[in-house]
Design a protein around this motif. Sequence first.
Motif, PDB file in Angstrom:
ATOM      1  N   LYS A   2       0.832  -1.190   0.000  1.00 31.56           N
ATOM      2  CA  LYS A   2       0.000   0.000   0.000  1.00 31.56           C
ATOM      3  C   LYS A   2       0.872   1.248   0.000  1.00 31.56           C
ATOM      4  N   ARG A   3       0.338   2.303  -0.601  1.00 32.01           N
ATOM      5  CA  ARG A   3       1.120   3.519  -0.756  1.00 32.01           C
ATOM      6  C   ARG A   3       0.434   4.683  -0.061  1.00 32.01           C
ATOM      7  N   PHE A   4       1.242   5.476   0.657  1.00 28.13           N
ATOM      8  CA  PHE A   4       0.725   6.633   1.389  1.00 28.13           C
ATOM      9  C   PHE A   4       1.681   7.801   1.200  1.00 28.13           C
ATOM     10  N   ALA A   5       1.165   9.000   1.439  1.00 32.20           N
ATOM     11  CA  ALA A   5       2.018  10.181   1.348  1.00 32.20           C
ATOM     12  C   ALA A   5       2.956  10.285   2.543  1.00 32.20           C
ATOM     13  N   ALA A   6       2.461   9.960   3.730  1.00 30.21           N
ATOM     14  CA  ALA A   6       3.257  10.095   4.949  1.00 30.21           C
ATOM     15  C   ALA A   6       2.745   9.128   6.003  1.00 30.21           C
ATOM     16  N   ALA A   7       3.533   8.952   7.065  1.00 25.35           N
ATOM     17  CA  ALA A   7       3.167   8.013   8.125  1.00 25.35           C
ATOM     18  C   ALA A   7       1.873   8.410   8.813  1.00 25.35           C
ATOM     19  N   ASP A  17      -1.742  -1.937  15.045  1.00 28.75           N
ATOM     20  CA  ASP A  17      -1.387  -2.364  16.397  1.00 28.75           C
ATOM     21  C   ASP A  17      -0.075  -3.146  16.395  1.00 28.75           C
ATOM     22  N   GLN A  18       0.510  -3.283  15.214  1.00 26.84           N
ATOM     23  CA  GLN A  18       1.811  -3.931  15.052  1.00 26.84           C
ATOM     24  C   GLN A  18       2.740  -2.935  14.350  1.00 26.84           C
ATOM     25  N   PRO A  19       4.046  -3.077  14.521  1.00 29.22           N
ATOM     26  CA  PRO A  19       4.976  -2.161  13.859  1.00 29.22           C
ATOM     27  C   PRO A  19       4.834  -2.215  12.339  1.00 29.22           C
ATOM     28  N   ILE A  20       5.042  -1.083  11.697  1.00 30.38           N
ATOM     29  CA  ILE A  20       4.975  -0.997  10.242  1.00 30.38           C
ATOM     30  C   ILE A  20       6.199  -0.245   9.727  1.00 30.38           C
ATOM     31  N   TYR A  21       6.871  -0.839   8.754  1.00 28.51           N
ATOM     32  CA  TYR A  21       7.984  -0.169   8.091  1.00 28.51           C
ATOM     33  C   TYR A  21       7.458   0.698   6.953  1.00 28.51           C
ATOM     34  N   CYS A  22       7.936   1.918   6.892  1.00 26.73           N
ATOM     35  CA  CYS A  22       7.592   2.835   5.809  1.00 26.73           C
ATOM     36  C   CYS A  22       8.797   2.943   4.877  1.00 26.73           C
ATOM     37  N   PHE A  23       8.651   2.399   3.684  1.00 28.01           N
ATOM     38  CA  PHE A  23       9.744   2.363   2.708  1.00 28.01           C
ATOM     39  C   PHE A  23       9.596   3.512   1.724  1.00 28.01           C
ATOM     40  N   ARG A  24      10.704   4.208   1.486  1.00 29.46           N
ATOM     41  CA  ARG A  24      10.728   5.362   0.581  1.00 29.46           C
ATOM     42  C   ARG A  24      11.702   5.077  -0.565  1.00 29.46           C
ATOM     43  N   PRO A  25      11.255   4.404  -1.612  1.00 34.27           N
ATOM     44  CA  PRO A  25      12.177   4.053  -2.707  1.00 34.27           C
ATOM     45  C   PRO A  25      12.771   5.271  -3.401  1.00 34.27           C
ATOM     46  N   GLY A  26      12.010   6.370  -3.463  1.00 36.05           N
ATOM     47  CA  GLY A  26      12.536   7.575  -4.087  1.00 36.05           C
ATOM     48  C   GLY A  26      13.721   8.139  -3.328  1.00 36.05           C
ATOM     49  N   VAL A  27      13.635   8.122  -2.008  1.00 32.98           N
ATOM     50  CA  VAL A  27      14.747   8.595  -1.168  1.00 32.98           C
ATOM     51  C   VAL A  27      15.956   7.678  -1.340  1.00 32.98           C
ATOM     52  N   LEU A  28      15.726   6.371  -1.358  1.00 28.59           N
ATOM     53  CA  LEU A  28      16.817   5.417  -1.513  1.00 28.59           C
ATOM     54  C   LEU A  28      17.543   5.625  -2.838  1.00 28.59           C
ATOM     55  N   ALA A  29      16.786   5.732  -3.907  1.00 30.15           N
ATOM     56  CA  ALA A  29      17.396   5.910  -5.224  1.00 30.15           C
ATOM     57  C   ALA A  29      18.189   7.216  -5.289  1.00 30.15           C
ATOM     58  N   ASP A 380       7.203  -7.297  10.229  1.00 28.50           N
ATOM     59  CA  ASP A 380       7.421  -7.671   8.838  1.00 28.50           C
ATOM     60  C   ASP A 380       6.321  -7.116   7.926  1.00 28.50           C
ATOM     61  N   THR A 381       5.764  -5.970   8.291  1.00 29.22           N
ATOM     62  CA  THR A 381       4.724  -5.331   7.488  1.00 29.22           C
ATOM     63  C   THR A 381       5.296  -4.056   6.887  1.00 29.22           C
ATOM     64  N   PHE A 382       5.085  -3.875   5.571  1.00 32.03           N
ATOM     65  CA  PHE A 382       5.668  -2.753   4.852  1.00 32.03           C
ATOM     66  C   PHE A 382       4.592  -1.957   4.118  1.00 32.03           C
ATOM     67  N   VAL A 383       4.787  -0.661   4.084  1.00 36.19           N
ATOM     68  CA  VAL A 383       4.016   0.210   3.206  1.00 36.19           C
ATOM     69  C   VAL A 383       4.998   1.122   2.490  1.00 36.19           C
ATOM     70  N   GLU A 384       4.584   1.667   1.385  1.00 31.54           N
ATOM     71  CA  GLU A 384       5.410   2.644   0.682  1.00 31.54           C
ATOM     72  C   GLU A 384       4.961   4.044   1.061  1.00 31.54           C
ATOM     73  N   VAL A 385       5.907   4.910   1.325  1.00 31.04           N
ATOM     74  CA  VAL A 385       5.632   6.300   1.682  1.00 31.04           C
ATOM     75  C   VAL A 385       6.423   7.201   0.747  1.00 31.04           C
ATOM     76  N   THR A 386       5.809   8.256   0.275  1.00 35.57           N
ATOM     77  CA  THR A 386       6.455   9.103  -0.729  1.00 35.57           C
ATOM     78  C   THR A 386       7.170  10.315  -0.142  1.00 35.57           C
ATOM     79  N   THR A 387       6.755  10.784   1.028  1.00 38.27           N
ATOM     80  CA  THR A 387       7.358  11.982   1.613  1.00 38.27           C
ATOM     81  C   THR A 387       8.554  11.598   2.472  1.00 38.27           C
TER      82      THR A 387
END
Length: 406
Positions: A2-7, A17-29, A380-387
């Motif tokens: 799933k994709r979101f603008a921010a956390a 209710d469980q931890p979530i990793y917010c991955f920012r591929p644009g920042v990584l690249a 082990d739950t991930f979402v994509e974040v753009t900001t």
Amino acid sequence: MKRFAAAREVVQSLRPDQPIYCFRPGVLAADARAFVEAFPGKTAYAVKTNSEPMVLDTLASAGVSCFDVASPAEFEAARAVNANAELLYTHPVKAQSDIRLALERYGIRVLALDHEDEVAKILRIVRGLDLDPEEITLLVRIAVRGQAAYELSKKFGAAPGHAVELVKRIYGVGFKVGLCFHVGSQVADTGTYERAIASVAWVRSRAGVPLALLDIGGGFPAPYGHDPRQAPPPRQDTQALVTGIVSEIGEWGLDDIPLVAEPGRVIVARSFSLIVRVLLRKGRRLYINDGIWASLSDSWTGKITLPARLLPDSARRKRAGNPDSVVPFKVCGATCDSVDILSRPFYLPETVGTGDWIEIGHIGAYSLALRTRFNGFYPDTFVEVTTPFEAAGPAESLASLETMAD
């Protein structure tokens, strides 16, 4: 994913209710490209820092085609995203079966070592496979010391005099030979690199053989948080640090040798944040659903202050305290282990309470790689974040950041 603008949108939508990793591929690249453009030699991403497929795939798409690897699992992870990726096997101590796998199946032709027995192991397998030693470069790792958050010469590295002997032996049996070092992690000044470069020059002058490669390792710092009651640390400038290192290499007359660097933290740190929930507040203690046995081992060491942002639960109408007052909170992890307490506090508004969320920034380096399944907790739950984390609103313990070169 799933994709979101921010956390903040993540918690509003999912109320996790469980931890979530917010991955920012644009920042990584962007951070990967920034390092590649700053460094004049070959960039070999240190897979140990974060080997998640989404990370390696993003790096491959951004043009990273060389990887620093330490095990068969890392060989496979890198080749899964780029079948033609160049792999540098820089773990100084290796199993014979892993050496054979590296040479025979993965075609690895650059290996590091710091002892003559390792030379013997490699030579035995090279002869058994009937390979040409001249196609293989062996890097002698030199022990170095300096100012680093994490010092990495307690376990590996040959003393300079020993390194001279190894270089001569390796060259004498027909291999190409190079030198490498690793100054540690989170090194912000050129002084530590300069001392290592001086050792390289000393070894080269006394060995008297041509060097095929100089690997300057990693150590390039990523930005983290700080105590907001104190002046923020100097802004990290990777471009300036790399320029200083390259200048020192020239000053010591080593600029005729091809260069390799092994950045990890500086490339991947900013690309992830972690959303955790406050399970309980006891005075100035916060119990959260992550901890040192999961994503936050970096904070346990006491070397790094992780930037944190309060994401209050909008369902809570009444709160105690002053929302403008930022105070340090001791943070306890989710496991039943009493050691599971972070060494450094989170600086948050004093209104934080049970049920709120906290976004912890810049945890892309080592957090995922070092998580365990202790007590059955395994985020082990991930979402994509753009900001980018630093652009998503106030984070009281985040160092002042401008356009970042790292």
